[in-house]
Design an enzyme around this catalytic site. Structure first.
Site, PDB file in Angstrom:
ATOM      1  N   LEU A   8      49.665  47.606  44.479  1.00 64.05           N
ATOM      2  CA  LEU A   8      50.909  47.066  43.953  1.00 64.05           C
ATOM      3  C   LEU A   8      50.631  46.425  42.598  1.00 64.05           C
ATOM      4  O   LEU A   8      49.733  45.588  42.473  1.00 64.05           O
ATOM      5  CB  LEU A   8      51.481  46.008  44.912  1.00 64.05           C
ATOM      6  N   ILE A   9      51.396  46.817  41.593  1.00 63.58           N
ATOM      7  CA  ILE A   9      51.276  46.241  40.250  1.00 63.58           C
ATOM      8  C   ILE A   9      52.627  45.673  39.849  1.00 63.58           C
ATOM      9  O   ILE A   9      53.654  46.349  39.977  1.00 63.58           O
ATOM     10  CB  ILE A   9      50.830  47.280  39.202  1.00 63.58           C
ATOM     11  N   GLY A  11      55.131  44.067  36.752  1.00 63.54           N
ATOM     12  CA  GLY A  11      55.308  44.085  35.300  1.00 63.54           C
ATOM     13  C   GLY A  11      54.819  45.349  34.636  1.00 63.54           C
ATOM     14  O   GLY A  11      54.019  45.309  33.698  1.00 63.54           O
ATOM     15  N   GLY A  15      53.273  47.628  28.092  1.00 61.36           N
ATOM     16  CA  GLY A  15      52.033  46.901  27.877  1.00 61.36           C
ATOM     17  C   GLY A  15      50.934  47.172  28.884  1.00 61.36           C
ATOM     18  O   GLY A  15      50.719  48.315  29.319  1.00 61.36           O
ATOM     19  N   ILE A  16      50.224  46.125  29.253  1.00 67.11           N
ATOM     20  CA  ILE A  16      49.061  46.251  30.123  1.00 67.11           C
ATOM     21  C   ILE A  16      49.452  46.789  31.492  1.00 67.11           C
ATOM     22  O   ILE A  16      48.743  47.620  32.068  1.00 67.11           O
ATOM     23  CB  ILE A  16      48.352  44.892  30.260  1.00 67.11           C
ATOM     24  N   SER A 139      44.591  35.316  30.856  1.00 61.45           N
ATOM     25  CA  SER A 139      44.532  35.418  29.400  1.00 61.45           C
ATOM     26  C   SER A 139      43.377  34.543  28.944  1.00 61.45           C
ATOM     27  O   SER A 139      42.971  33.614  29.660  1.00 61.45           O
ATOM     28  CB  SER A 139      45.841  34.908  28.786  1.00 61.45           C
ATOM     29  N   TYR A 152      52.763  27.978  27.768  1.00 63.60           N
ATOM     30  CA  TYR A 152      52.146  29.237  28.203  1.00 63.60           C
ATOM     31  C   TYR A 152      50.709  29.008  28.652  1.00 63.60           C
ATOM     32  O   TYR A 152      50.303  29.464  29.740  1.00 63.60           O
ATOM     33  CB  TYR A 152      52.199  30.261  27.070  1.00 63.60           C
TER      34      TYR A 152
END
Length: 282
Positions: A8-9, A11, A15-16, A139, A152
């Protein structure tokens, strides 16, 4: 024949996450690629067709509990297993606290931290059954605090603390937990947030510093300088498939250097000396 592992991914519309869905499917995973708005699924469908792989695209908003429970129930009913999860959904945010409402900060935490926590809680029973893997895209901003990224970075710091704390507990149940730390990746991340941030700082004491920061950041995220999403996805798939997955992995040499500076910086002087240059007016 063995059953392909189910991944399961979150987003995956760009992008990534987008690149990881294709790379993982190529690596042999049965990918359930989720996104908040399935109306944006066309590009992923086309990329999967070009790659000769199948992805199962489903709706999932990690900030909505009913959406999470529905998606997890679908996976259990459809596949009967879940072998790995890639927490990737997130949202960038640039600003500084004096110019923001607390509601803005809370919104950043909802998607970048609490969304990760909520999905993790929902999938752990299935991952315990499969003795699977939980990988979260953090990140270098989850290691190094960065100017105008207070909310963030705070959310990403929280993700790192949560996952680092969860890892030994989950391991007692056979679940391996990893965080992956990209540095600058050439995605829609910066163009989508830079203009609003510049406008919010206009006419304030922070205007010059914001302009300097955004100029520096645009250069870092320029495709000529930044890592590609496909390259970041390769590093993520390597973690998903490693015989002994690391607790923390960076996706590029730049990310390793930047994170390494913080981890060796006991008094904080090295980090603050570097990041101060990001907001210095010419």
């Amino acid at each position: 024949m063995t059953t392909p592992p189910v991944l399961l991914i979150t987003g995956t519309s760009s992008g990534i996450g987008f690149s990881s869905a294709i790379a993982a499917a190529r690596a042999g995973f049965r990918v359930v690629a989720t996104m908040r708005d399935p109306g944006r699924s066309g590009a992923l469908d086309e990329a999967a067709a070009r790659a000769g792989v199948d992805v199962d695209i489903r709706q999932l908003d990690v900030t909505v509990p009913e959406s999470i429970s529905s998606c997890v129930a679908y996976i259990r009913e459809t596949y009967g297993q879940l072998d790995a999860v890639l927490n990737n959904a997130g949202a960038g945010h640039v600003g500084t606290i004096e110019l923001e409402d607390l509601a803005d900060v809370r919104a950043v935490f909802e998607v970048n931290f609490f969304g990760v926590v909520a999905l993790t809680r929902a999938v752990l029973p299935l991952l315990r059954e499969s003795r699977g893997r939980l990988v979260t895209v953090s990140s270098v901003g989850g290691v190094v605090g960065q100017p105008f990224n207070e909310a963030y970075c705070a959310a990403k710091f929280a993700v790192e603390g949560f996952m680092e704390s969860l890892a030994p507990v989950a391991a007692t149940q056979g679940v391996r937990v990893s965080v992956v730390e990209p540095a600058a990746v050439a995605t829609e991340f910066v163009p989508n947030i830079g203009l609003d941030a510049l406008q919010s700082a206009a006419g304030t004491p922070y205007a010059d510093a914001m302009s300097a920061y955004l100029t520096r950041t645009a250069t870092s995220f320029d495709p000529a300088n930044a890592q590609t999403p496909d390259s970041a996805a390769e590093a993520i798939v390597a973690v998903l498939t490693a015989a002994e997955p690391p607790a923390r992995a960076q996706t590029s040499d730049a990310a390793r250097r930047f994170a390494g500076m913080k981890l060796a910086d006991l008094d904080g002087s090295a980090v603050t000396s570097v990041t101060a240059t990001w907001v210095a007016s010419a």
